[in-house]
Design a protein around this motif. Structure first.
Motif, PDB file in Angstrom:
ATOM      1  N   ASP A  91       0.945  -1.018   0.005  1.00 52.57           N
ATOM      2  CA  ASP A  91      -0.031  -0.102  -0.070  1.00 52.57           C
ATOM      3  C   ASP A  91       0.965   1.496  -0.080  1.00 52.57           C
ATOM      4  N   TRP A  92       1.897   1.256   0.804  1.00 53.03           N
ATOM      5  CA  TRP A  92       2.643   2.470   0.813  1.00 53.03           C
ATOM      6  C   TRP A  92       3.431   2.688  -0.510  1.00 53.03           C
ATOM      7  N   LEU A  93       4.068   1.656  -1.147  1.00 50.07           N
ATOM      8  CA  LEU A  93       4.600   1.782  -2.540  1.00 50.07           C
ATOM      9  C   LEU A  93       3.493   2.139  -3.461  1.00 50.07           C
ATOM     10  N   THR A  94       2.546   1.686  -3.792  1.00 47.77           N
ATOM     11  CA  THR A  94       1.280   2.294  -4.612  1.00 47.77           C
ATOM     12  C   THR A  94       0.923   3.488  -4.289  1.00 47.77           C
ATOM     13  N   ARG A  95       0.912   3.992  -3.073  1.00 42.53           N
ATOM     14  CA  ARG A  95       0.461   5.294  -2.832  1.00 42.53           C
ATOM     15  C   ARG A  95       1.300   6.116  -3.377  1.00 42.53           C
ATOM     16  N   ARG A  96       2.687   5.863  -3.197  1.00 44.78           N
ATOM     17  CA  ARG A  96       3.805   6.716  -3.672  1.00 44.78           C
ATOM     18  C   ARG A  96       3.836   6.696  -5.131  1.00 44.78           C
ATOM     19  N   HIS A  97       3.576   5.624  -5.879  1.00 49.53           N
ATOM     20  CA  HIS A  97       3.678   5.378  -7.215  1.00 49.53           C
ATOM     21  C   HIS A  97       2.679   4.682  -7.861  1.00 49.53           C
ATOM     22  N   PRO A  98       1.625   5.419  -8.263  1.00 52.31           N
ATOM     23  CA  PRO A  98       0.208   4.776  -8.495  1.00 52.31           C
ATOM     24  C   PRO A  98       0.114   3.981  -9.788  1.00 52.31           C
ATOM     25  N   GLN A  99       0.984   4.153 -10.667  1.00 51.58           N
ATOM     26  CA  GLN A  99       1.082   3.369 -12.091  1.00 51.58           C
ATOM     27  C   GLN A  99       2.365   2.976 -12.523  1.00 51.58           C
ATOM     28  N   ALA A 100       2.310   1.949 -13.301  1.00 49.57           N
ATOM     29  CA  ALA A 100       3.305   1.509 -14.097  1.00 49.57           C
ATOM     30  C   ALA A 100       3.594   2.496 -15.163  1.00 49.57           C
ATOM     31  N   HIS A 101       5.006   2.310 -15.688  1.00 52.27           N
ATOM     32  CA  HIS A 101       5.313   3.261 -16.911  1.00 52.27           C
ATOM     33  C   HIS A 101       4.921   2.327 -18.462  1.00 52.27           C
ATOM     34  N   GLY A 102       4.769   3.045 -19.333  1.00 52.34           N
ATOM     35  CA  GLY A 102       4.637   2.146 -20.758  1.00 52.34           C
ATOM     36  C   GLY A 102       5.627   1.807 -21.486  1.00 52.34           C
ATOM     37  N   VAL A 103       6.998   1.486 -21.087  1.00 50.88           N
ATOM     38  CA  VAL A 103       7.903   1.280 -21.536  1.00 50.88           C
ATOM     39  C   VAL A 103       7.804  -0.630 -21.759  1.00 50.88           C
ATOM     40  N   ARG A 104       7.361  -0.942 -22.805  1.00 47.94           N
ATOM     41  CA  ARG A 104       7.113  -2.231 -22.679  1.00 47.94           C
ATOM     42  C   ARG A 104       8.009  -3.439 -23.712  1.00 47.94           C
ATOM     43  N   LYS A 106       9.828  -4.150 -16.252  1.00 45.46           N
ATOM     44  CA  LYS A 106       8.824  -3.744 -17.212  1.00 45.46           C
ATOM     45  C   LYS A 106       7.307  -3.362 -16.466  1.00 45.46           C
ATOM     46  N   ASP A 107       7.527  -4.126 -15.136  1.00 45.19           N
ATOM     47  CA  ASP A 107       6.215  -3.623 -14.506  1.00 45.19           C
ATOM     48  C   ASP A 107       6.298  -2.874 -13.152  1.00 45.19           C
ATOM     49  N   THR A 108       6.978  -1.754 -13.383  1.00 42.59           N
ATOM     50  CA  THR A 108       7.008  -1.235 -12.153  1.00 42.59           C
ATOM     51  C   THR A 108       6.870   0.327 -12.844  1.00 42.59           C
ATOM     52  N   PRO A 109       6.894   1.433 -11.558  1.00 41.84           N
ATOM     53  CA  PRO A 109       6.642   2.604 -11.925  1.00 41.84           C
ATOM     54  C   PRO A 109       7.794   3.513 -12.576  1.00 41.84           C
ATOM     55  N   GLU A 110       7.651   4.355 -13.616  1.00 43.65           N
ATOM     56  CA  GLU A 110       8.762   4.805 -14.264  1.00 43.65           C
ATOM     57  C   GLU A 110       9.999   5.530 -13.585  1.00 43.65           C
ATOM     58  N   PRO A 127      17.920  13.530  -9.522  1.00 43.39           N
ATOM     59  CA  PRO A 127      18.142  13.919  -8.171  1.00 43.39           C
ATOM     60  C   PRO A 127      17.511  13.196  -7.026  1.00 43.39           C
ATOM     61  N   ALA A 128      16.538  12.519  -7.052  1.00 45.84           N
ATOM     62  CA  ALA A 128      16.185  11.488  -6.001  1.00 45.84           C
ATOM     63  C   ALA A 128      16.408  10.071  -6.284  1.00 45.84           C
ATOM     64  N   TYR A 129      17.647  10.059  -6.732  1.00 44.97           N
ATOM     65  CA  TYR A 129      18.147   8.738  -6.891  1.00 44.97           C
ATOM     66  C   TYR A 129      18.430   7.795  -5.642  1.00 44.97           C
ATOM     67  N   HIS A 130      18.821   8.244  -4.737  1.00 47.07           N
ATOM     68  CA  HIS A 130      18.996   7.535  -3.466  1.00 47.07           C
ATOM     69  C   HIS A 130      17.616   7.179  -2.690  1.00 47.07           C
ATOM     70  N   GLN A 131      16.756   7.991  -2.865  1.00 42.90           N
ATOM     71  CA  GLN A 131      15.476   7.571  -2.396  1.00 42.90           C
ATOM     72  C   GLN A 131      14.673   6.447  -3.192  1.00 42.90           C
ATOM     73  N   LEU A 132      14.841   6.502  -4.679  1.00 40.77           N
ATOM     74  CA  LEU A 132      14.383   5.771  -5.701  1.00 40.77           C
ATOM     75  C   LEU A 132      15.043   4.531  -5.367  1.00 40.77           C
ATOM     76  N   GLU A 133      16.440   4.448  -5.089  1.00 40.66           N
ATOM     77  CA  GLU A 133      16.967   2.984  -4.998  1.00 40.66           C
ATOM     78  C   GLU A 133      16.579   2.435  -3.554  1.00 40.66           C
ATOM     79  N   PHE A 134      16.244   3.312  -2.541  1.00 34.39           N
ATOM     80  CA  PHE A 134      15.712   2.611  -1.373  1.00 34.39           C
ATOM     81  C   PHE A 134      14.609   2.179  -1.614  1.00 34.39           C
TER      82      PHE A 134
END
Length: 177
Positions: A34-47, A113-117, A149-156
């Motif tokens: 729930d925490w992750l999907t609230r922060r990043h609601p949808q997947a990217h379109g790079v298929r 393929k199935d993650t947020p951008e 710029p948000a590299y470290h937060q995204l890596e976490f």
């Protein structure tokens, strides 16, 4: 009363104990998804590999124009399992006549393929940074944060997602193909 073993936090090695305790608590309560999907609601379109190549080239042209060109960029379904890696960069050298030709390749685990951008961008930025900086040192991470710029937060957050996947097996943004 039977105690359930806490899932290992192998993707989060090196983080402070209080951070690990928070993640462990969220996992135990089933709140990580729930925490992750609230922060990043949808997947990217790079298929496809073609779209991924264009995506990587756009980032490369913005930040690393002077580096060697990439000959191949692709999603790799075996990457996470075989090398325990989320992305790789390789240089393939071949002899052609009297010349030595080298080609640069980037492979991204098909899990992305199935993650947020932002998760995909973090992996791509990491692999592109290796075109200029081989080692994971201060210069490498400075280049990563220059490109994202948000590299470290995204890596976490990617590490938390991998921990969630390992604990539950639930893909949060799985495409409805």
């Amino acid at each position: 009363m039977k105690l359930v073993a806490a899932p290992a936090l192998r993707y989060l090695n090196g983080y402070p104990a209080d951070t690990l305790a928070q993640v462990q608590h969220m996992l135990a309560e089933g709140r990580v998804g729930d925490w992750l999907t609230r922060r990043h609601p949808q997947a990217h379109g790079v298929r496809t590999d073609k779209v991924l190549y264009d995506y990587v080239q756009d980032i490369k042209s913005d930040y690393l124009r002077s580096t060697e060109p990439l000959s191949k960029v692709a999603f790799d379904s075996k990457l996470h399992v075989v090398k325990n890696a989320l992305g790789t960069h390789t240089t393939v050298s071949r002899v052609q006549g009297s010349k030595l030709k080298s080609k640069r390749e980037i492979r991204v685990a098909s899990l992305f393929k199935d993650t947020p951008e932002p998760f995909l961008k973090m992996i791509v930025v990491h692999e592109l940074a290796h075109l200029r900086e081989r080692e994971h040192d201060k210069a490498f991470y400075q280049l990563c944060t220059h490109m994202e710029p948000a590299y470290h937060q995204l890596e976490f957050e990617v590490r938390i997602y991998l921990t969630h996947l390992e604990a539950t097996g639930e893909r949060l943004w799985a495409a409805a193909d």
